[in-house]
Design a protein around this motif. Sequence first.
Motif, short mmCIF file in Angstrom:
data_model
loop_
_atom_site.label_atom_id
_atom_site.label_comp_id
_atom_site.label_asym_id
_atom_site.label_seq_id
_atom_site.Cartn_x
_atom_site.Cartn_y
_atom_site.Cartn_z
N VAL A 172 0.84 -1.20 0.00
CA VAL A 172 0.00 0.00 0.00
C VAL A 172 0.88 1.25 0.00
CG1 VAL A 172 -1.61 1.35 1.42
CG2 VAL A 172 -2.02 -1.08 1.04
N GLY A 173 2.01 1.17 0.69
CA GLY A 173 2.88 2.33 0.78
C GLY A 173 3.80 2.54 -0.41
N LEU A 174 3.91 1.53 -1.24
CA LEU A 174 4.78 1.64 -2.42
C LEU A 174 3.98 2.03 -3.65
CD1 LEU A 174 7.02 -1.54 -2.01
CD2 LEU A 174 7.71 0.84 -1.65
N PRO A 175 4.60 2.73 -4.57
CA PRO A 175 3.90 3.05 -5.82
C PRO A 175 3.98 1.85 -6.78
CG PRO A 175 6.06 4.09 -5.80
CD PRO A 175 5.89 3.41 -4.47
N VAL A 176 3.09 0.88 -6.58
CA VAL A 176 3.10 -0.31 -7.43
C VAL A 176 1.96 -0.24 -8.44
CG1 VAL A 176 4.19 -1.78 -5.68
CG2 VAL A 176 1.71 -1.66 -5.80
N PRO A 177 2.15 -0.82 -9.61
CA PRO A 177 1.09 -0.85 -10.61
C PRO A 177 -0.10 -1.69 -10.13
CG PRO A 177 3.21 -1.48 -11.57
CD PRO A 177 3.40 -1.40 -10.09
N ASP A 178 -1.25 -1.46 -10.74
CA ASP A 178 -2.46 -2.19 -10.35
C ASP A 178 -2.29 -3.70 -10.45
OD1 ASP A 178 -3.71 0.20 -9.82
OD2 ASP A 178 -4.85 0.25 -11.70
N GLY A 179 -1.58 -4.16 -11.46
CA GLY A 179 -1.36 -5.60 -11.63
C GLY A 179 -0.59 -6.21 -10.48
N VAL A 180 0.42 -5.51 -10.03
CA VAL A 180 1.22 -5.99 -8.89
C VAL A 180 0.37 -5.99 -7.62
CG1 VAL A 180 3.24 -5.50 -7.44
CG2 VAL A 180 3.40 -5.25 -9.91
N SER A 181 -0.44 -4.98 -7.47
CA SER A 181 -1.34 -4.91 -6.32
C SER A 181 -2.33 -6.07 -6.33
CB SER A 181 -2.09 -3.57 -6.33
OG SER A 181 -2.95 -3.48 -5.23
#
Length: 119
Positions: free
Chosen positions: A51-60
């Motif tokens: 949640v705290g990292l800027p990850v792409p939707d796919g990774v989330s």
Amino acid sequence: MTALLVALGAAVGAPLRYLTDRAVQARHDSLFPWGTFLVNVAGSFVLGLLVGLPVPDGVSALLGTGFCGALTTYSTFGYETVRLAREGARLYALLNALTSVGVGLGAAWCGMLAAGAIT
């Protein structure tokens, strides 16, 4: 595509939960459900990190919803807490409820803090 990513993450998280729970419980001769506690706290930390990292939707979807969703288990936590209370281990039931929620929230917070330190 998102549903496939969730399924792939869950395909790893669910067996890991089971194997971790069995390995931890085999090493502890205790009524307290240490295996479930451990996977729930670890999953809370990982989810807080994501949640705290800027990850792409796919990774989330893959890691957050799929992996963490299958790794952690609220239903088993609930069942084990009720089982402890029914078996007369009310103190363990209370400790399980309080520590699981408190430490789980703390782990999620620490994951978010770790993400902030990384970025």
